[in-house]
Design an enzyme around this catalytic site. Structure first.
Site, PDB file in Angstrom:
ATOM      1  N   HIS A 124      12.667  37.488  51.980  1.00  0.00           N
ATOM      2  CA  HIS A 124      13.192  36.952  50.719  1.00  0.00           C
ATOM      3  C   HIS A 124      14.706  37.026  50.622  1.00  0.00           C
ATOM      4  O   HIS A 124      15.266  36.635  49.598  1.00  0.00           O
ATOM      5  CB  HIS A 124      12.578  37.729  49.543  1.00  0.00           C
ATOM      6  CG  HIS A 124      11.077  37.719  49.537  1.00  0.00           C
ATOM      7  ND1 HIS A 124      10.343  36.649  49.085  1.00  0.00           N
ATOM      8  CD2 HIS A 124      10.179  38.641  49.964  1.00  0.00           C
ATOM      9  CE1 HIS A 124       9.045  36.910  49.225  1.00  0.00           C
ATOM     10  NE2 HIS A 124       8.920  38.116  49.753  1.00  0.00           N
ATOM     11  N   ARG A 125      15.364  37.536  51.649  1.00  0.00           N
ATOM     12  CA  ARG A 125      16.815  37.635  51.581  1.00  0.00           C
ATOM     13  C   ARG A 125      17.466  36.255  51.446  1.00  0.00           C
ATOM     14  O   ARG A 125      18.479  36.103  50.764  1.00  0.00           O
ATOM     15  CB  ARG A 125      17.352  38.356  52.816  1.00  0.00           C
ATOM     16  CG  ARG A 125      18.864  38.540  52.775  1.00  0.00           C
ATOM     17  CD  ARG A 125      19.387  39.302  53.973  1.00  0.00           C
ATOM     18  NE  ARG A 125      19.158  40.730  53.837  1.00  0.00           N
ATOM     19  CZ  ARG A 125      18.346  41.444  54.596  1.00  0.00           C
ATOM     20  NH1 ARG A 125      17.670  40.845  55.560  1.00  0.00           N
ATOM     21  NH2 ARG A 125      18.190  42.727  54.418  1.00  0.00           N
TER      22      ARG A 125
END
Length: 677
Positions: A264-265
């Site tokens: 999810h970065r």
């Protein structure tokens, strides 16, 4: 590249930018130019870390202590500067160090600042970041993400602010970053040299004018620099007012899902980058174009599928919000809207080119080649699928090594690895407190220490930790790519074996080089690297055909090993020859087989470990071959097993490619790497 640097200057929490590309493309020049354009900021006078007097939460311990004592924090204006990290920097030079000797003697904490202290509120430039040790890259990225550098040594800890704009550059041909470290960089761009002759001439003329200090040249770009500097200052002040709605975040998530991004970065980075880009382009809210431009930069090193801008209307931001975000007013001088669209387009094309090279390159990429070894033409056979290798562990070695890995236990000169023992040393960099106390304890009465007093230490009591960790190796493949390798799919089998060993080498942190020889010369197609993807691309493009310059190949492999030994005498090289041993091109105007035998003897004399894999079936023992050699002297070399003979002269183990199972290939490498001289 310009756009990625600007976005990080506006919102440093993006996480830095990684610039990949060939040397001499202006990467460091662009970084230094950015520092001159950024606005000045306030720094506390006399502070090692250049703290911001208005940000009480980010002050260092010394500045907080001064405030608690009722003192003022005098400050002055200062421009941001570029702090460069040397490629050979030690861990102490990067993070700083605590003087443990002073801590033990006086009970005080004395901190010696490192590069991360200098980089606070500045630009940290790391050239050739892929050549740094992985743990140093991890330290840099942790500090960039947290904004704090924490140093701990034997229970004594110290922390200080370390907020900086991280810019890393690398040449992928020299090795790639591990995926977990690559993902930690917020943005990534790929740069290439300009091929147009007219533009190259213009670059050379501008560089010459700059070196001369030509005032007309400087004045020509002064106005553009001033406008860009003003636009940056305004964007930094405006970014906190940019509004991101639920429709924007849904579009960002849809882009990441469509690109098959892991984790999810990427969503967070695109959100920050889109805010910065909207502020820079004077948008009240990010437009669709802002989000896709940000995604192009944030997913260049994360996307497993290309980012497509022609998505359907259902993934666009909500209509009213998009209209609000699209209302814009151009900065002064007509800058930067048009130029940044061009930058994004260039980034997209570069990404597509890189993607096509890494993922779409077929084995028959050499155009105009067909099968037909006997006619002198070249063919590019398909590589076999890779296979699992059994674990390869090497015996422990006492020599101190610089390079890390997971292959064999060896002593290490830095603070990484398992603490195994202690030894006295004149200058201690990694203090062994337990051994130091044990050495000093018997001398306390003679030194007059009383009950309850601190331990009385002298320099001769200090002990250095000796650590051990796994190390890697250098494996140099010398591969025969002549016409004879096209028979019985020898090259396909060879490619499969090499790729399998390359994947194992990547896991073990080995470095691998590939030398091919065919026609009348040998070529180092891959310099020592740990990049499996680069090796795969080079092997897929490898074609076969022509004569067999065996001596040239052995000499090229020998030179690669010697060059790497000059750079680091502690490495463990292994030369792997894969050929049928039938050299037919002379290098020194002697019989080709005799020349190859002499080079093999040289490799043995230099004590270079070697392994020979015969790519042909051994027919030398057959009566028909022996009879042919007796009646036709030109075929006498076929009456001996040339590869076995070379292996004997090199002091190497000999294996037949068709006699080895897949697991036995790994066993062969294991045995050779485990041999001690």
């Amino acid at each position: 590249m310009k756009l990625a640097l600007i976005l990080n200057a506006i919102v440093p929490t993006i996480g830095g930018v990684l610039i990949r590309g060939e040397k001499g493309t202006g990467k460091s020049t662009a970084v230094r130019a950015l520092a001159r354009l950024l606005p000045e900021h306030d720094v506390v006078e006399g502070c090692h870390f250049g703290c911001d007097p208005s940000d009480r939460e980010a002050l260092c311990a010394d500045c907080r202590e001064r405030l608690r004592a009722g003192a003022m924090l005098p400050h002055h204006k200062r421009r941001m500067r570029v702090v460069e990290l040397p490629i050979n920097a030690s861990e102490d030079r990067v993070v700083g160090t605590i003087d443990l000797e002073a801590a033990l003697r006086t009970g005080t904490r004395r901190f010696e600042p490192g590069v991360l202290a200098e980089a606070n509120r500045n630009i940290l430039y790391v050239d050739e970041v892929n050549l740094l040790d992985d743990h140093l890259v991890d330290v840099l990225l942790d500090a960039a993400a947290m904004g704090v550098n924490v140093i701990e040594r034997e229970g004594v800890s110290f922390s200080h602010p370390s907020r900086f704009i991280l810019v890393g550059t690398m040449n992928p041909e020299e090795g790639e970053l591990r995926p977990q470290l690559l993902d930690r960089f917020g943005l990534c761009v790929d740069v290439e040299g300009i091929r147009d002759p007219d533009e190259r001439v213009l670059i050379a003329e501008r560089d010459a004018a700059f070196q001369r200090g030509d005032h007309e040249f400087a004045n020509e770009f002064a106005a553009a620099d001033s406008n860009l500097s003003r636009a940056l200052a305004e964007a930094i002040g405006r970014v906190k007012d940019v509004r991101v709605t639920a429709g924007h975040t849904r579009l960002i998530s849809s882009i990441c899902v469509e690109a098959e991004v892991l984790g999810h970065r990427a969503d967070v980075v695109i959100d920050h980058a889109a805010r910065a880009l909207a502020a820079y382009r004077r948008h009240g809210s990010p437009s669709r174009e802002d989000i896709y431009d940000a995604a192009t930069l944030a997913l260049a090193h994360r996307a497993r599928q290309p980012v497509r801008r022609d998505a359907d209307d259902q993934t666009t931001p909500e209509h009213g919000e998009e209209q609000e975000g699209s209302q814009q007013s151009d900065p002064e001088g007509g800058q930067p809207q048009a130029s940044e669209s061009e930058s994004a387009t260039e980034a997209t094309s570069e990404e597509s080119a890189s993607s096509s090279e890494t993922g779409q390159q077929s084995a028959g990429a050499d155009t105009g080649v067909t099968a037909g070894a006997s006619s002198g033409q070249e063919s590019a056979p398909e590589a076999l699928q890779t296979f699992n290798l059994r674990r390869i562990d090497l015996p422990r070695q006492r020599r101190v090594r610089k390079q890390g890995g997971k292959r064999a236990a060896s002593q290490t000169p830095d603070r990484r690895g398992r603490y195994v023992r202690a030894e006295p040393k004149e200058k201690v960099s990694d203090l062994a407190i337990d051994a130091t106390v044990r050495a000093a304890a018997p001398m306390q009465r003679e030194r007059g220490r009383r009950h309850g007093e601190r331990l009385m230490l002298e320099r001769q009591d200090l002990r250095q930790k000796v650590r051990e960790r796994k190390v890697g190796n250098l494996i140099v493949f010398v591969v025969d790519a002549s016409a004879s390798m096209d028979a019985e799919q020898r090259m396909a089998a060879t490619k499969g074996a090499i790729l399998s060993l390359l994947q194992d080498a990547y896991v073990r942190r080995d470095r691998v080089a590939v030398v091919i020889f065919k026609n009348r010369t040998a070529e180092v197609v891959m310099r020592p690297t740990s990049s499996v993807s680069l090796a795969r691309r080079r092997l897929e493009r490898l074609s076969v055909g022509g004569t067999t310059p065996l001596t040239h190949g052995l000499m090229a492999g020998y030179k690669v090993v010697k060059t790497e030994l000059l750079r680091d005498p502690t490495i463990r090289p292994l030369l792997v020859l894969i050929s049928d041993g039938r050299g037919n091109i002379s290098m020194f105007k002697e019989e080709p087989l005799v020349e190859a035998q002499k080079v093999a003897a040289l490799i043995e004399a230099e004590e270079i470990d070697a392994l020979v894999i015969d790519s042909a079936r051994d027919y030398s023992h057959l009566p028909s071959v022996q009879h042919l050699a007796r009646v036709a002297p030109m075929y006498q070399t076929y009456a001996i097993n040339a590869c076995a003979d070379l292996a004997d002269r090199m002091g190497a183990h000999y294996y037949g490619l068709y006699d080895l199972s897949r697991d036995e290939i790994a066993t062969a490498v294991e045995r050779e790497l485990g041999r001690g001289r």
